[in-house]
Design an enzyme around this catalytic site. Structure first.
Site, PDB file in Angstrom:
ATOM      1  N   GLY A 143       1.043  -1.223   0.013  1.00 30.41           N
ATOM      2  CA  GLY A 143       0.049  -0.023   0.276  1.00 30.41           C
ATOM      3  C   GLY A 143       0.976   1.167   0.013  1.00 30.41           C
ATOM      4  N   SER A 163       1.390   5.056   0.015  1.00 29.01           N
ATOM      5  CA  SER A 163       0.605   5.974   0.560  1.00 29.01           C
ATOM      6  C   SER A 163       1.172   7.353  -0.012  1.00 29.01           C
ATOM      7  CB  SER A 163       0.525   6.257   2.111  1.00 29.01           C
ATOM      8  OG  SER A 163       1.674   6.584   2.566  1.00 29.01           O
ATOM      9  N   GLY A 164       2.360   7.458  -0.477  1.00 29.83           N
ATOM     10  CA  GLY A 164       2.763   8.600  -0.891  1.00 29.83           C
ATOM     11  C   GLY A 164       3.866   9.083   0.066  1.00 29.83           C
ATOM     12  N   GLY A 165       4.221   8.381   1.388  1.00 26.37           N
ATOM     13  CA  GLY A 165       4.909   8.793   2.459  1.00 26.37           C
ATOM     14  C   GLY A 165       6.190   8.082   2.491  1.00 26.37           C
ATOM     15  N   VAL A 166       7.039   8.422   3.095  1.00 21.85           N
ATOM     16  CA  VAL A 166       8.558   7.773   3.476  1.00 21.85           C
ATOM     17  C   VAL A 166       8.397   6.311   3.895  1.00 21.85           C
ATOM     18  CG1 VAL A 166       9.049   8.634   5.461  1.00 21.85           C
ATOM     19  CG2 VAL A 166      10.917   8.118   3.906  1.00 21.85           C
ATOM     20  N   CYS A 202      -9.857   1.942  10.045  1.00 22.89           N
ATOM     21  CA  CYS A 202      -9.501   2.056   8.625  1.00 22.89           C
ATOM     22  C   CYS A 202      -8.470   0.774   8.374  1.00 22.89           C
ATOM     23  CB  CYS A 202      -8.692   3.060   8.613  1.00 22.89           C
ATOM     24  SG  CYS A 202      -8.290   3.434   6.835  1.00 22.89           S
ATOM     25  N   GLY A 215       3.485   0.211   5.666  1.00 20.81           N
ATOM     26  CA  GLY A 215       4.681   0.947   6.387  1.00 20.81           C
ATOM     27  C   GLY A 215       4.472   0.895   7.785  1.00 20.81           C
ATOM     28  N   CYS A 241      -7.041   8.936   8.876  1.00 24.41           N
ATOM     29  CA  CYS A 241      -6.513   7.993   8.198  1.00 24.41           C
ATOM     30  C   CYS A 241      -6.968   8.292   6.627  1.00 24.41           C
ATOM     31  CB  CYS A 241      -7.227   6.698   8.399  1.00 24.41           C
ATOM     32  SG  CYS A 241      -6.705   5.283   7.574  1.00 24.41           S
TER      33      CYS A 241
END
Length: 395
Positions: free
Chosen positions: A7, A9-12, A100, A124, A200
């Site tokens: 998944g 998420s566009g995060g680190v 979520c 993550g 979330c």
């Protein structure tokens, strides 16, 4: 070669999770979940899902893995947003992040991943998974993340054995600085990106405005209860059964406006939660007022001065039988059994010494020390050592 859907998420954190799995030889696919369309309730552009999905795409391109976006906004609306409105309307405070994970990431999303031929789903999250064998059967364990400051096991407290068996948490043994370092070495676009805040997938939300979509504002009274009110005198519990005495400890006090002093008006009791200090807009007290109770039926908010007010503290909480969830179902208690655990009633709260008491229709958690702001609708989670073994909705 096992296939894993990450998944992204566009995060680190999820970016590094995908990279680490690739290094371990998995066939990795990146999926971005789009769960929210309505930008009107988010604060400024704090949750630009477009930016997040672009970052996720750039990470996938950098790693050379397939990538697609899945739109889960309908399921998200039904399973998370509608549930939140219902809970707030009842005067409870839900935890959308826990839900979520249970309802979206490790259910709807996991089913999509498995339909793509995946063996596992990876996220993550800062938590770890291990396995043990009990009577010839593999049992999956949900273990706290190695980074004490970032441990997110609490958010996964409603996962089942089935969901855990198909889950991977590649960054669970790392600290946040180590994760950022790996991202920087790999020149991932997310290396310096700030952690997302708020709900979330929705981002930072102005909660009253968010709730006002369904729950209309209505004016009600703010009442201050004094700390030396007779209601706080200890009841004599001699001669009571353990269950009855725990029930008294866990039951919320039935306040009425006559017990205290009128302090002003609010715009709706369902916008407030126990322990809240900001947003009352009442001046003229030398110490800050904290919310000690809300009554959505009479639309009244009860407050007390300072964070030490006796109305904020309780030594026990109650969970209805059908809202008790065991991650480790082999450890589930039966009627009359007790278990010494470490427990928390909210994310990031230091673990507290407690005892679980299972009865026929309910479970009680009694704490060694009184707990501040035990809140209906939130999740209590309990641990044996580093392992999260169960949870339940505070009733």
């Amino acid at each position: 070669m096992k296939r894993v859907v990450v998944g992204l998420s566009g995060g680190v954190d999820s970016s590094v999770a995908a990279y680490l799995l690739q290094q371990e030889g998995y066939e990795v696919i990146g999926l971005f979940m789009k769960n929210w369309h309505d930008d009107s309730v988010t604060i400024s552009n704090e949750c630009p899902w477009l930016e997040d999905s672009n970052d996720a795409l750039l990470v996938a391109e950098k790693l050379g893995i397939p990538f697609q976006t899945v739109d889960l906004s309908e399921q998200y609306q039904e399973k998370i947003v509608d549930y939140m409105f219902n809970e707030y309307e009842k005067g409870r405070t839900p935890n959308p992040d826990v839900l979520c994970n249970r309802e979206i990431k490790f259910d709807v999303f996991m089913k999509i991943a498995l339909s793509l031929g995946a063996d596992f789903v990876a996220t993550g999250h800062y938590c770890q998974k291990s396995e043990t064998e009990i009577e010839g059967k593999t049992v999956y364990q949900l273990v706290a993340g190695a980074d004490v400051n970032k441990d997110q096991s609490y958010f996964l407290c409603q996962l089942s054995q089935e969901q855990l068996s198909k889950s991977l948490f590649p960054i669970g043994a790392l600290t946040k600085p180590q994760v950022r370092e790996i991202a920087a070495q790999m020149e991932l676009v997310t290396a310096e990106k700030k952690d997302s805040q708020g709900l979330c997938f929705i981002g930072k939300v102005r909660l009253p405005e968010f709730l006002q979509q369904k729950l209309q504002p209505k004016e009600g009274a703010i009442i201050q209860i004094y700390k030396d009110h007779p209601i706080y005198q200890q009841d004599d519990k001699s001669g009571l059964t353990v269950e009855d005495s725990l029930r008294i400890e866990a039951t919320k006090i039935a306040y009425t406006p006559e017990m205290g002093k009128f302090m002003g008006n609010h715009k709706g009791a369902h916008y407030f939660t126990i322990g809240q200090r900001k947003g009352l807009n009442v001046g003229g007290t030398k110490d800050p007022l904290f919310i000690i109770a809300t009554d959505v039926i009479t639309n009244t908010v009860y407050t007390g001065l300072t964070s030490h007010h006796p109305g904020l503290f309780k030594k026990a909480l109650r969970i209805l039988k059908d809202e008790v969830h065991w991650v480790r179902d082999d450890l589930a208690l039966i009627n009359g059994e007790t278990l010494e655990v470490m427990a928390r009633i909210r994310y990031r709260q230091p673990l507290q010494k407690a005892i679980l008491h299972q009865f026929e229709n309910e479970m009680f958690i009694s704490f060694e020390e009184p707990q501040s702001a035990i809140t209906e609708g939130q999740f209590a989670a309990w641990y044996l050592g580093e392992e999260l073994v169960g949870s339940g909705v505070i009733s």
